[in-house]
Enzyme design. Structure first.
Site, PDB file in Angstrom:
ATOM      1  N   LYS A  82      30.609  87.736 -75.517  1.00 54.73           N
ATOM      2  CA  LYS A  82      29.710  87.671 -76.664  1.00 54.73           C
ATOM      3  C   LYS A  82      30.278  88.463 -77.835  1.00 54.73           C
ATOM      4  O   LYS A  82      30.790  89.561 -77.672  1.00 54.73           O
ATOM      5  CB  LYS A  82      28.326  88.231 -76.296  1.00 54.73           C
ATOM      6  N   THR A 118      18.678  85.677 -67.758  1.00 53.41           N
ATOM      7  CA  THR A 118      18.627  85.510 -69.214  1.00 53.41           C
ATOM      8  C   THR A 118      17.949  84.203 -69.599  1.00 53.41           C
ATOM      9  O   THR A 118      17.623  83.987 -70.761  1.00 53.41           O
ATOM     10  CB  THR A 118      20.041  85.558 -69.809  1.00 53.41           C
ATOM     11  N   ARG A 150      23.187  90.904 -77.555  1.00 53.44           N
ATOM     12  CA  ARG A 150      22.121  90.023 -77.096  1.00 53.44           C
ATOM     13  C   ARG A 150      20.774  90.545 -77.601  1.00 53.44           C
ATOM     14  O   ARG A 150      20.569  91.751 -77.715  1.00 53.44           O
ATOM     15  CB  ARG A 150      22.074  89.982 -75.568  1.00 53.44           C
ATOM     16  N   GLN A 191      26.604  97.246 -63.053  1.00 54.72           N
ATOM     17  CA  GLN A 191      27.101  96.243 -62.116  1.00 54.72           C
ATOM     18  C   GLN A 191      27.907  96.899 -61.005  1.00 54.72           C
ATOM     19  O   GLN A 191      27.857  96.467 -59.849  1.00 54.72           O
ATOM     20  CB  GLN A 191      27.934  95.179 -62.834  1.00 54.72           C
ATOM     21  N   LYS A 223      34.555  72.698 -73.052  1.00 53.86           N
ATOM     22  CA  LYS A 223      33.882  73.483 -72.035  1.00 53.86           C
ATOM     23  C   LYS A 223      33.143  72.597 -71.049  1.00 53.86           C
ATOM     24  O   LYS A 223      32.450  71.665 -71.432  1.00 53.86           O
ATOM     25  CB  LYS A 223      32.901  74.461 -72.687  1.00 53.86           C
ATOM     26  N   ASP A 236      35.676  86.096 -66.232  1.00 54.24           N
ATOM     27  CA  ASP A 236      35.317  87.116 -67.207  1.00 54.24           C
ATOM     28  C   ASP A 236      34.659  88.337 -66.567  1.00 54.24           C
ATOM     29  O   ASP A 236      34.391  89.330 -67.244  1.00 54.24           O
ATOM     30  CB  ASP A 236      34.395  86.531 -68.285  1.00 54.24           C
ATOM     31  N   HIS A 275      26.803  77.561 -63.931  1.00 51.17           N
ATOM     32  CA  HIS A 275      26.430  78.653 -63.036  1.00 51.17           C
ATOM     33  C   HIS A 275      26.689  78.299 -61.574  1.00 51.17           C
ATOM     34  O   HIS A 275      26.784  79.193 -60.727  1.00 51.17           O
ATOM     35  CB  HIS A 275      24.936  78.977 -63.180  1.00 51.17           C
ATOM     36  N   LYS A 287      28.836  70.934 -70.761  1.00 55.22           N
ATOM     37  CA  LYS A 287      28.156  70.678 -72.023  1.00 55.22           C
ATOM     38  C   LYS A 287      28.187  69.187 -72.332  1.00 55.22           C
ATOM     39  O   LYS A 287      29.170  68.484 -72.083  1.00 55.22           O
ATOM     40  CB  LYS A 287      28.837  71.436 -73.167  1.00 55.22           C
ATOM     41  N   THR A 288      27.089  68.675 -72.890  1.00 56.03           N
ATOM     42  CA  THR A 288      27.024  67.298 -73.353  1.00 56.03           C
ATOM     43  C   THR A 288      26.520  67.305 -74.786  1.00 56.03           C
ATOM     44  O   THR A 288      26.218  68.363 -75.346  1.00 56.03           O
ATOM     45  CB  THR A 288      26.061  66.470 -72.483  1.00 56.03           C
ATOM     46  N   HIS A 324      22.381  76.371 -65.227  1.00 59.15           N
ATOM     47  CA  HIS A 324      23.004  75.103 -65.602  1.00 59.15           C
ATOM     48  C   HIS A 324      24.200  74.876 -64.683  1.00 59.15           C
ATOM     49  O   HIS A 324      24.513  75.741 -63.837  1.00 59.15           O
ATOM     50  CB  HIS A 324      23.391  75.077 -67.089  1.00 59.15           C
TER      51      HIS A 324
END
Length: 444
Positions: free
Chosen positions: A108, A66, A112, A196, A254, A217, A74, A257-258, A71
């Site tokens: 989500k 995607t 998407r 999947q 989370k 998830d 992952h 994240k920054t 990041h």
């Protein structure tokens, strides 16, 4: 430094042997993952433990293309895959060219936006290169793309072979679907769990894969794959699922994240220096957890670091070790050295010791201005050309008081003439005002 290298070799040797040491006793890889807090759920804990102790099973984790980079979030399942690889197991990395083209509904609230197949292909190539960097080029792992087998299946075959084996009521009860029923979900995303499941069955039949690893998830998707394997390969088929816990920081926010957004593995999106800084700024409450998750240090080493966090937290030894280990794993040793050079130069003010490339990297997000190559009086340059100082009066005062450093050198002469072309290959002038305020003047 010698001590550290010896410790790393010791940790790697333990991993390569497939046995680990916990509390004075040998443990298998499942014990190791339990100690690290890296297991959330297992479909058959007893059966999996028995299976991994009897043979070097195949296992997989997947990622959809995607985006064109992973990041740090992952990394978590792939760190587990890497641990299995080092212990001699057979990891398979799945790039979801098919699943990524329709989109995972997990977590989500809205559909998407479908990417073009050209973009999906580009992302596949980028992620494949990142995986090769993390897992090596020695053939001790496989990279597969589910587009290779899914694209060959006709709609009628999909419905006849797989559609008949999935009960709609069961699918609706999966959390990834039920959470979307109120707002609505398309048939496209509804079928994601079937695709999947097909992946797991395909890898079970063709690649010897018995274990799927995924985020918390992904539990519904993983169990769907095991159910499909049992329906097509027999109820006694040995297939297992393992999920990792949701990663949250100690403050409840989370992980990964920054203020600037996600922390990417792509050095063009997040420089190795910024990557290093992300880890070195870890909260004391999180650092040991991250050392367990993201490094290959053994229990003894991590417990020593835990004691230092408790007794001498101001030294931030654990954070530095964490930053070194993860940055080296993702970007290599040279990037660690560069990040440390930049960090030390900014802390000490000795920016003259930096290379031009290090200045470019280290000052990427600091205030910057463009200037010409013209020589200029320091007061006029600071006030008029760069606006680093609000006025000539303030510039004169700061220079006289020794508050201005140009390229690491203190300037206290108001008649000093600055020549921008003489530093950092004629590309930059680094200005420090006071103790911590840095500015970068780019030569145009």
């Amino acid at each position: 430094m010698v001590t550290r290298i010896n410790k790393n070799i010791s940790s790697l040797t333990i991993y390569l042997s497939g046995t680990f040491l916990l509390g004075g006793r040998n443990m298998d890889i499942i014990d190791d993952l339990q100690w690290r807090g890296a297991i959330n759920q297992q479909t058959d804990a007893e059966g999996l433990k028995k299976e991994v102790n009897e043979k070097k099973i195949g296992l997989y984790a997947g990622i959809d293309p995607t985006g064109d980079s992973m990041h740090v979030g992952h990394l978590i399942p792939f760190m587990i895959l890497k641990r299995f690889q080092l212990a001699g197991y057979k990891p398979v990395i799945l790039i979801g060219g098919a699943t990524g083209s329709i989109g995972d509904p997990s977590g989500k609230k809205a559909e998407r936006k479908l990417q073009s197949m050209e973009q999906v292909k580009h992302n596949e190539e980028c992620l494949t290169n990142q995986m090769k960097s993390l897992f090596g080029e020695d053939g001790k792992f496989q990279i597969v793309n589910n587009y290779d087998w899914t694209s060959k299946l006709s709609l009628l075959d999909f419905l006849r072979i797989y559609g008949k084996r999935f009960n709609v009521n069961t699918m609706l009860n999966k959390e990834i679907v039920s959470s979307r029923l109120e707002t609505g979900i398309s048939y496209t995303e509804f079928t994601y769990q079937i695709l999947q499941a097909m992946d797991f069955e395909h890898l079970y039949k063709n690649n010897g894969v018995e274990l799927q690893i995924g985020g918390a998830d992904q539990w519904g998707n993983i169990t769907g794959g095991i159910e499909l394997i049992h329906k097509t390969q027999g109820a006694d088929a040995k297939a297992f699922g393992l999920t990792i816990p949701l990663m949250l920081k100690a403050d409840g926010t989370k992980f990964g994240k920054t203020e600037g957004g996600a922390v990417w593995l792509d050095p063009e999106k997040t420089t190795p220096y910024e990557f290093y800084q992300f880890w070195i700024n870890t909260d004391d409450r999180d650092v040991i957890k991250y050392l367990k998750y993201f490094t290959f240090l053994n229990k003894e080493e991590i417990e020593e670091l835990e004691e230092q966090v408790k007794n001498e937290p101001w030294k931030r030894v654990a954070q530095r070790r964490l930053a070194e280990e993860v940055t080296e794993f993702v970007h290599g040793k040279d990037s660690v050295i560069e990040a440390q050079n930049i960090t030390e130069a900014l802390f000490s003010g000795n920016v003259q010791d930096l290379t031009t490339d290090e200045v470019e990297t280290g000052f990427k997000n600091m205030p910057s201005v463009e200037v010409s190559t013209d020589k200029k009086n320091i007061v006029e340059w600071l006030a008029d050309d760069t606006a680093i100082e609000p006025s000539r009066r303030q510039a004169r005062e700061d220079v006289s008081n020794g508050a201005i450093r140009i390229n690491g050198e203190k300037i206290d002469d108001v008649d000093f003439e600055i020549d921008p072309s003489t530093s950092f290959d004629g590309k930059f002038v680094v200005v420090r005002r006071g103790k911590k305020k840095y500015f970068l003047a780019r030569i145009k």
